[in-house]
Design an enzyme around this catalytic site. Structure first.
Site, short mmCIF file in Angstrom:
data_model
loop_
_atom_site.label_atom_id
_atom_site.label_comp_id
_atom_site.label_asym_id
_atom_site.label_seq_id
_atom_site.Cartn_x
_atom_site.Cartn_y
_atom_site.Cartn_z
NE ARG A 113 -3.86 -2.22 2.51
CZ ARG A 113 -3.61 -3.66 2.60
NH1 ARG A 113 -2.31 -4.02 2.59
NH2 ARG A 113 -4.39 -4.45 2.44
CG HIS A 138 -1.32 -5.67 -4.14
ND1 HIS A 138 0.04 -5.31 -3.40
CD2 HIS A 138 -1.97 -6.45 -3.53
CE1 HIS A 138 -0.18 -6.35 -2.29
NE2 HIS A 138 -1.19 -6.74 -2.51
CG HIS A 211 -0.60 -11.37 -3.72
ND1 HIS A 211 -1.32 -12.49 -2.78
CD2 HIS A 211 -0.56 -10.05 -3.03
CE1 HIS A 211 -2.00 -11.50 -1.82
NE2 HIS A 211 -1.56 -10.20 -1.83
CG ASP A 284 -3.30 -8.01 4.98
OD1 ASP A 284 -2.11 -7.97 4.68
OD2 ASP A 284 -4.30 -7.18 4.71
CD GLU A 349 1.59 -10.41 -0.27
OE1 GLU A 349 1.56 -9.13 -0.80
OE2 GLU A 349 0.79 -10.72 0.73
#
Length: 386
Positions: A113, A138, A211, A284, A349
């Site tokens: 982000r 992304h 991803h 996350d 990631e």
């Protein structure tokens, strides 16, 4: 003397037969490394995509399409030698085009982000596409996951696929013509190696990653809450309610974010007393990897007890985003119409920190003319019997 000679001849014959038998067995378990190309379908703009299948000598396969650089499938053996797909994916190109939450895709120009879709570089402010809670995620509306890459297959003992793409100056709001090469190599030790490289003709920001959604049960038999994860990180990157970093780094000790020792994913994922868990709907977040510089280092280990599969992640990147499929809700159907539900996969990631262009204290993601962006990540598979 004759009996001795006969004995030696018999011994040599038996040895020869034994060697032939062993070689025969070896031939049945080892396969010739190959890379094959097949049509994958037509895109809405009329371009056609291809599907490349890489296979190493042990029988491990990786299927990759040049649309979005997507890893369509990746097989790995369980403790009994059974190969199964350890990723989430879809049945067709049209399914990926219609609704793909980044399954297996290459992410860029900036993975993760950027706050409010804005950043300032050399005194100029750039505006990016807003696509996630008021932020840029992304790469924007048409990121690297939604473009057709030029593919070059590379045959050899370790088959590889080189993908090339040039993002135009101003594409998705980013400055500079960015020339990108990503090479997937299926190594003989059951590892998938990803090498990223990029150059630019204007100062810009770059943060490339992949991803892939992993589920080591094989075929996504159930959720990933029983997977055991270790992260080589003493600190993580706390975020606000829109998942943008606060700018601080916090120690993981005495928190649900401590994976410095093997930890079952589901043991603390619903800790209602932890604000960060609430913000992410689970995990996350970015973890700051131990070790300095751009040397290849162990970032994460994942173990699935039923299958015995182990995945080790090594990278030259400074951070890793650990995501537990919190936004999967069954509305996206995968292979054979199977609905992918909440926490049916985890992502690891490798990348720079989220929102780095707006965070002066974070490692820079700025790339200038004359510089070359280079990173490497390796996902290696093995098994453990316990």
């Amino acid at each position: 003397m004759k009996s001795v000679s006969q004995f030696l001849s018999l011994t040599l014959l038996l040895t020869s037969l034994l060697m032939t038998s062993c070689n025969s067995k070896k031939e049945t378990t080892e396969q010739k490394p190959v890379i094959e190309k097949a049509p994958y379908g037509q895109l809405p703009d009329g371009q056609t995509a291809d599907l490349y299948t890489l296979q190493n000598a042990s029988g491990m396969t990786a299927q990759i399409t040049n649309y979005g650089g997507i890893i369509v499938s990746l097989t790995a053996p369980d403790k009994n030698g059974k190969f199964e797909d350890v990723t989430l994916g879809q049945d067709s190109l049209s399914a990926y085009v219609k609704n793909n939450p980044y399954f297996g895709a290459l992410i860029g120009r900036y993975g993760n982000r950027i706050a409010k879709g804005k950043f300032t570089l050399d005194g100029k402010t750039y505006s990016l596409f807003i696509n996630n809670m008021g932020n840029h995620l992304h790469g924007g509306k048409v990121g690297f996951d939604k473009v057709l890459w030029k593919a070059t297959p590379i045959e050899g003992e370790e088959p590889a696929l080189k993908l090339s793409y040039t993002a135009k100056d101003g594409e998705e709001g980013y400055p500079g013509n960015l020339s990108v090469e990503v090479t997937y190599t299926l190594q003989k030790d059951n590892a998938l190696k990803i090498d990223y490289q990029a150059t630019t003709d204007k100062p810009t920001v770059v943060n490339l990653t992949n991803h892939t959604y992993f589920n080591l049960t094989g075929g996504a038999k159930r959720d990933i809450l029983d997977h055991v994860v270790t992260l080589n990180a003493d600190k993580f990157i706390p975020v606000d309610k829109t998942l943008i970093p606060t700018g601080k780094l916090e120690p993981v000790a005495n928190s649900p974010f401590d994976f410095t020792k093997p930890m079952v994913v589901g043991s603390r994922i619903n800790d209602s007393t932890n604000t960060q868990i609430k913000y992410g709907g689970g995990y996350d977040h970015g973890w700051v990897l131990n070790g300095s510089g751009d040397s290849l280092k162990l970032a994460a280990t994942v173990y699935e007890p039923t299958s015995g599969r182990v995945m080790e992640v090594r990278t030259t990147e400074p951070a890793i985003q650990f995501y537990t499929g919190n936004f999967l809700d069954g509305t996206v159907t995968g292979r054979e119409g199977f609905p992918y539900k909440k926490r049916y996969a985890l992502c690891l990631e490798t990348e720079h920190y989220p929102d780095s262009p707006n965070q002066p204290s974070f490692p820079t993601t700025v790339l200038r003319p004359g510089q070359t962006y280079k990173t490497t990540t390796i996902y290696q598979f093995s098994t453990r019997k316990e």
